[in-house]
Design a protein around this motif. Sequence first.
Motif, mmCIF file in Angstrom:
data_model
loop_
_atom_site.group_PDB
_atom_site.id
_atom_site.type_symbol
_atom_site.label_atom_id
_atom_site.label_comp_id
_atom_site.label_asym_id
_atom_site.label_seq_id
_atom_site.Cartn_x
_atom_site.Cartn_y
_atom_site.Cartn_z
ATOM 1 N N UNK A 247 -5.614 30.098 -92.041
ATOM 2 C CA UNK A 247 -6.625 30.642 -92.947
ATOM 3 C C UNK A 247 -6.054 30.639 -94.362
ATOM 4 N N UNK A 248 -6.720 29.943 -95.269
ATOM 5 C CA UNK A 248 -6.283 29.912 -96.671
ATOM 6 C C UNK A 248 -7.478 30.213 -97.572
ATOM 7 N N UNK A 249 -7.246 30.993 -98.603
ATOM 8 C CA UNK A 249 -8.327 31.308 -99.545
ATOM 9 C C UNK A 249 -8.616 30.101 -100.436
ATOM 10 N N UNK A 250 -9.902 29.879 -100.697
ATOM 11 C CA UNK A 250 -10.286 28.764 -101.557
ATOM 12 C C UNK A 250 -9.615 28.855 -102.922
ATOM 13 N N UNK A 251 -9.560 30.084 -103.479
ATOM 14 C CA UNK A 251 -9.049 30.221 -104.846
ATOM 15 C C UNK A 251 -7.532 30.059 -104.934
ATOM 16 N N UNK A 252 -6.852 29.894 -103.790
ATOM 17 C CA UNK A 252 -5.411 29.657 -103.816
ATOM 18 C C UNK A 252 -5.078 28.169 -103.809
ATOM 19 N N UNK A 253 -6.111 27.317 -103.787
ATOM 20 C CA UNK A 253 -5.911 25.873 -103.706
ATOM 21 C C UNK A 253 -6.193 25.206 -105.049
ATOM 22 N N UNK A 254 -5.612 24.036 -105.243
ATOM 23 C CA UNK A 254 -5.928 23.261 -106.447
ATOM 24 C C UNK A 254 -7.344 22.701 -106.332
ATOM 25 N N UNK A 255 -7.867 22.146 -107.419
ATOM 26 C CA UNK A 255 -9.271 21.731 -107.466
ATOM 27 C C UNK A 255 -9.607 20.699 -106.388
ATOM 28 N N UNK A 258 -9.510 22.252 -102.977
ATOM 29 C CA UNK A 258 -10.626 23.189 -102.825
ATOM 30 C C UNK A 258 -11.921 22.435 -102.539
ATOM 31 N N UNK A 259 -12.126 21.313 -103.209
ATOM 32 C CA UNK A 259 -13.324 20.505 -102.986
ATOM 33 C C UNK A 259 -13.363 19.977 -101.548
ATOM 34 N N UNK A 260 -12.241 19.458 -101.078
ATOM 35 C CA UNK A 260 -12.170 18.979 -99.695
ATOM 36 C C UNK A 260 -12.411 20.127 -98.726
ATOM 37 N N UNK A 262 -14.153 22.961 -99.219
ATOM 38 C CA UNK A 262 -15.567 23.323 -99.209
ATOM 39 C C UNK A 262 -16.367 22.336 -98.357
ATOM 40 N N UNK A 263 -16.015 21.075 -98.459
ATOM 41 C CA UNK A 263 -16.731 20.050 -97.689
ATOM 42 C C UNK A 263 -16.526 20.234 -96.194
ATOM 43 N N UNK A 264 -15.286 20.487 -95.804
ATOM 44 C CA UNK A 264 -14.997 20.722 -94.393
ATOM 45 C C UNK A 264 -15.748 21.951 -93.880
ATOM 46 N N UNK A 265 -15.708 23.039 -94.640
ATOM 47 C CA UNK A 265 -16.322 24.290 -94.185
ATOM 48 C C UNK A 265 -17.841 24.225 -94.225
ATOM 49 N N UNK A 266 -18.392 23.271 -94.972
ATOM 50 C CA UNK A 266 -19.850 23.096 -95.006
ATOM 51 C C UNK A 266 -20.342 22.122 -93.949
ATOM 52 N N UNK A 267 -19.408 21.533 -93.206
ATOM 53 C CA UNK A 267 -19.785 20.662 -92.104
ATOM 54 C C UNK A 267 -19.990 19.208 -92.468
ATOM 55 N N UNK A 268 -19.544 18.804 -93.660
ATOM 56 C CA UNK A 268 -19.712 17.409 -94.056
ATOM 57 C C UNK A 268 -18.747 16.500 -93.288
ATOM 58 N N UNK A 269 -19.159 15.261 -93.080
ATOM 59 C CA UNK A 269 -18.325 14.267 -92.428
ATOM 60 C C UNK A 269 -17.256 13.796 -93.418
ATOM 61 N N UNK A 270 -16.008 14.111 -93.112
ATOM 62 C CA UNK A 270 -14.917 13.753 -94.013
ATOM 63 C C UNK A 270 -14.038 12.667 -93.413
ATOM 64 N N UNK A 278 -5.550 13.240 -95.978
ATOM 65 C CA UNK A 278 -5.822 14.344 -95.062
ATOM 66 C C UNK A 278 -4.547 15.130 -94.775
ATOM 67 N N UNK A 279 -3.453 14.410 -94.600
ATOM 68 C CA UNK A 279 -2.181 15.083 -94.341
ATOM 69 C C UNK A 279 -1.753 15.912 -95.552
ATOM 70 N N UNK A 280 -1.969 15.371 -96.749
ATOM 71 C CA UNK A 280 -1.618 16.111 -97.965
ATOM 72 C C UNK A 280 -2.456 17.376 -98.089
ATOM 73 N N UNK A 281 -3.762 17.232 -97.847
ATOM 74 C CA UNK A 281 -4.642 18.401 -97.913
ATOM 75 C C UNK A 281 -4.228 19.466 -96.892
ATOM 76 N N UNK A 282 -3.954 19.034 -95.671
ATOM 77 C CA UNK A 282 -3.589 19.983 -94.615
ATOM 78 C C UNK A 282 -2.275 20.686 -94.951
#
Length: 327
Positions: A247-255, A258-260, A262-270, A278-282
Amino acid sequence: MREYFPNDAFELCGCNEICNLILEIYQRSLTAGRSALFGKKWNRGGYLIRCSLDNVTLVSSTASFVSSLGELLENGWEPAQYQSVVFRTSRAIGARTDKVRAIYMQMYSLPGEGNEGTRIEFNPNYISIDEVIKRISFLTSCNKFRLSRLDVAFDIVDEYDLHDFVIDLPRVKRQTISSSASKLETLYLGAPKSNKRVRIYDKRLERLSHGYSEFQLPSRWWRVEVQLRANYARDWLHCVEPSLPAFARFDALDDTSRLISYSFMSGYDMSFLSTKKLRTWRSKVCSAQTDLRDELTTAFNDNVHQLDAQINTLLDNFEFELLQVPK
């Protein structure tokens, strides 16, 4: 009591009748809401994470309740769907008391002509395991059972709003259910038929839809359910903690992260993301994660003896098939 109401609520009331009404609402919120849901574990001074067994499913390839159906119906069971019965218990919901499904038994077909087995599902939050054993004791003496499913639930109350978080568990299928306002309602981590699956949902919203009033509920209430099937249910002690997501807060991430997120949490196909991105984001999500996962782990460890005692009660009263535990 004043911690649940504005400081000037009583002075503004001005008459004993209204004050008595508020007191009555408050008492109902304790007896039918918070106390019933959380018992002695409710923490008035702050947030609470409660850990409990939420679903237990047993199956047997030899047991059958068909010949005892008449006796079951005489002892409080009700017919449900075809070849299935349900036992209900009373549960306070809002200002009324409703009957909820505590035990569900169903016959199911097995390979081979005329072969049938029995599936038993119950919720230890609605009925004690001792009571379950009493209600189905006629099946336990000469039949072998298998622990088919075990759900461990974490109730997160009043501290964390999971709308503010990106939630990630690597290498599993994601399914997101959002409201019309694009707010998270339910997140599934793992395929529907997977032997390990996590469901995260807004429990307060669910309770409101079932008739509870806002007075009876915490301001925030999220549930994390770890659903274990087959061999993983048998080895639940070692399978719950590794199944918990980050669990990570959106506001603790770089832009970009954070965009990626939001997309994941909104259910978009990434799926278009490269493996490297993906590895960098994770990695960034993992580095920015809060202590919530640790809090869930602590809640599990604090309650593991109680959970183990419940499971051992089952093991002591049922003859279980030997299963191979996953490595």
